[in-house]
Design an enzyme around this catalytic site. Structure first.
Site, PDB file in Angstrom:
ATOM      1  N   TYR A 196       0.986  -2.390  11.561  1.00 37.68           N
ATOM      2  CA  TYR A 196       1.805  -3.123  11.495  1.00 37.68           C
ATOM      3  C   TYR A 196       1.960  -3.679  12.901  1.00 37.68           C
ATOM      4  CZ  TYR A 196       2.431  -3.051   6.739  1.00 37.68           C
ATOM      5  OH  TYR A 196       2.861  -2.904   5.595  1.00 37.68           O
ATOM      6  N   ARG A 215      -4.013   5.695   5.563  1.00 43.55           N
ATOM      7  CA  ARG A 215      -5.084   4.916   4.698  1.00 43.55           C
ATOM      8  C   ARG A 215      -6.379   5.686   4.231  1.00 43.55           C
ATOM      9  NH1 ARG A 215      -3.623  -0.403   3.506  1.00 43.55           N
ATOM     10  NH2 ARG A 215      -5.648   0.026   1.993  1.00 43.55           N
ATOM     11  N   PRO A 240       7.858  -5.470   4.995  1.00 34.46           N
ATOM     12  CA  PRO A 240       6.977  -4.832   3.962  1.00 34.46           C
ATOM     13  C   PRO A 240       7.195  -3.385   4.940  1.00 34.46           C
ATOM     14  CG  PRO A 240       5.757  -6.067   5.712  1.00 34.46           C
ATOM     15  CD  PRO A 240       6.800  -6.397   5.780  1.00 34.46           C
ATOM     16  N   ASP A 284       0.541  -1.099  -0.117  1.00 36.97           N
ATOM     17  CA  ASP A 284       0.242  -0.107  -0.136  1.00 36.97           C
ATOM     18  C   ASP A 284       1.244   1.490   0.199  1.00 36.97           C
ATOM     19  OD1 ASP A 284       0.733   0.112   2.832  1.00 36.97           O
ATOM     20  OD2 ASP A 284      -1.123   0.524   3.924  1.00 36.97           O
TER      21      ASP A 284
END
Length: 600
Positions: A242, A234, A321, A46
């Site tokens: 996370y 987002r 990530p 993302d």
């Protein structure tokens, strides 16, 4: 059925879609297949770094990305105080100052893939889904001929397709395996993945939060006595968390394996709540996506076979990530490879040019793994507290963020010396680093006084861009030098003419842009020789615009002498390939002669 194509792409994730978009926009015959019946709808990667946004802009895709995404301007740090509660210990800009887009972008992978899919559709290309490769062979006799369909791939229509069990044969000049971390292409070619799997256990969860945490809309690194947590804002009010996990959360003690079924979204939110103490966290909506993973850090032993089959993206490198590198590395792999394939397919360059893909991108992947090891270890470590002095301090995290900012953002990536990177005359423009991407800079267009960023002239159209810094064109002595340079560039032996076919214009292979210094009077672009002004829009002035807020001081910023004439050669992927003074145009000729082919 049999198909004959220039390039077959296996895998329609970010790497495959980027490659297909770049090749299709250059007029290459492409077939792209994926075993999944549908595209990614939610979750997965993302994050888009500043350099990747610049790359997407070179294809005309950044405006839509920025419009649909969340923009992340600030990085915030939280650490535990003496009470065991987290508190803010610092803030910093989340992108280097030299970024054209001084922010990171956060948008779910599915939406990013749609941007690529729509761009492909405008060129008449769609993904053939529910298809998977079952066999791949080479025709040894054709490998030395770049125009030959030297690779044959058998594709099977899967059970989810309209014709399950059917098999097609694709004859391709080149194949790109962009089929993920468990790549069939990589395994079939016998390419190994070298590296290790760490013991760092993490989860990711996308949700709309209900919280009193004040930095929920910033990229926030939280080091807590209850575990580490990262917050990523987002689109559509969502955030991604996370969340660091312990072994007991998801590892089966009997097998030692990670079992996703041992975790639930509710448990993840509960773990995150403990890391956020004393702040609260809950959600009143259904969780959008979540996963659990161990961090693996591996690089493929090679990135190509016979310069006919290439792997890109997760097929050739895997890592954590949390540094926001996965999708960015994948997109930039394909951005690096695509223009080289175009040059070979058009007959502009020989097959040897394609060796530079592995040379440049594998070295980058190795550097990425080293960075990721340090970053993930630092972020997963326990924080320094009064009772645990061996932990990671706020200063440790900030120093690491500052040290790796250029690499993490993509802004500071540098390719090593090769046929495509020649720094012999670096001193002519000492601040334009050969092997790094061209710096963004606003110039004023001589014809209409409009401000334009040089990046908008560096479109990803497979052409090299030739930036000619000519100084003050209103000085008679400078104009004499300019005329002399034009005569040299106009010769049939000049790189601008040597590789053209009969009737072909220079602009079909090279983009010439002339940049003059600030002058006392108006810049008369018509005083320039024709070779240096191929179009009225291609003459720029290093001056401040009419609003007095944009442009100016580029010669000084780049380290270019206004009294000299300097050529800056920018590769089709936006990286500076070489620099030379006008008195050494023969070195630019030699640069292109090292990989370009004279047409028969």
């Amino acid at each position: 059925m049999e198909h004959f194509v220039d390039v077959l792409i296996i895998g329609a994730g970010p790497a495959g879609l980027m490659c297909a978009t770049a090749l299709a926009s250059a007029g290459v015959s492409v077939k792209i297949v994926d075993k999944r019946p549908t595209r990614v709808l939610t979750g997965q990667a993302d994050g888009i770094q500043p350099r990747t946004t610049e790359v997407l802009q070179s294809y005309g895709l950044a405006e839509r990305l920025i419009r649909e995404a969340a923009l992340v301007h600030v990085g915030v740090f939280y650490n535990p105080n003496e009470k065991g509660e987290i508190e803010c210990t610092g803030r910093q800009a989340d992108a280097p100052q030299s970024s054209r887009y001084p922010f990171k972008i956060s948008l779910n992978q599915g939406s990013i893939e749609v941007i690529f899919l729509d761009a492909m559709k405008s060129h008449g290309l769609t993904v053939d889904r529910s298809m998977a490769p079952t066999a791949i062979t080479f025709d040894e006799a054709k490998l030395s001929d770049p125009s030959a369909h030297a690779v044959k791939v058998t594709l099977e229509h899967l059970a989810t397709s309209d014709s399950p069990g059917r098999r097609d044969e694709v004859h391709a000049k080149f194949v790109v395996g962009a089929d993920g971390a468990h790549s069939w292409v990589r395994k079939n070619l016998g390419i190994t993945m070298d590296g290790d799997q760490t013991e760092h256990l993490w989860s990711a969860i996308d949700l709309v939060p209900d919280t009193n945490f004040p930095d929920i809309r910033n990229r926030t690194n939280i080091h807590s006595v209850n575990g580490s947590l990262m917050v990523i804002p987002r689109e559509n009010d969502m955030v991604r968390l996370y969340v660091q996990l312990s072994d007991r959360d998801v590892i089966n003690p009997a097998t030692g394996r990670v079992e996703r079924d041992r975790m639930t979204p509710e448990k993840l939110i509960h773990v995150a709540q403990k890391s956020l103490y004393p702040y609260t966290l809950k959600t009143t909506q259904e969780v959008d996506w979540w996963t659990v993973y161990l961090i693996g850090q591996r690089v493929a032993s090679k990135f190509s076979t016979h310069e006919r089959i290439f792997i890109a993206g997760d097929a050739c490198h895997t890592h954590s990530p949390k540094a926001g590198q996965g999708m960015n590395a994948s997109i930039n792999d394909s951005h690096n490879l695509a223009w080289k394939l175009v040059h070979v397919l058009r007959g502009w360059a020989g097959l040897s040019l394609l060796k530079s893909y592995e040379l440049e991108r594998r070295k980058f992947a190795q550097e990425l793994i080293e960075f990721d090891k340090k970053h993930s270890t630092l972020f997963s470590a326990k924080p320094k507290t009064k009772t645990f002095q061996n932990g990671v301090s706020h200063e440790d995290i900030v120093k690491s963020a500052e040290k790796f900012a250029g690499f993490a953002s993509g802004i500071g990536i540098q390719y090593q010396e090769s046929v495509l990177v020649n720094a012999k005359h670096q001193s002519c423009a000492q601040n334009l680093i050969v092997g790094q991407r061209m710096l963004p800079q606003v110039f004023i267009r001589a014809a209409d006084y409009g401000p334009y960023d040089i990046h908008d002239y560096l479109v990803a159209d497979a052409r090299f861009k030739v930036l000619v810094f000519v100084g003050d064109v209103n000085e008679s002595a400078q104009l004499v030098k300019i005329q002399a340079l034009a005569e040299v560039l106009h010769k049939p032996t000049s790189f601008l003419n040597k590789y053209l076919q009969d009737g072909q214009e220079i602009e079909s292979m090279f983009g010439v842009i002339t940049i003059t210094a600030k002058s006392q009077g108006l810049v008369d672009m018509l005083s320039l020789p024709a070779v240096l002004r191929p179009h009225w829009s291609k003459v720029l002035v290093d001056d401040i615009g009419m609003t007095k807020s944009q442009g100016g001081h580029a010669y000084e910023r780049f380290g270019i002498d206004e009294k000299e004439l300097t050529l800056v050669i920018v590769r089709p992927d936006g990286y500076v390939g070489t620099i030379a003074p006008a008195s050494h145009v023969e070195d630019v000729n030699d640069y292109f002669a090292s990989f370009m082919v004279v047409s028969s």
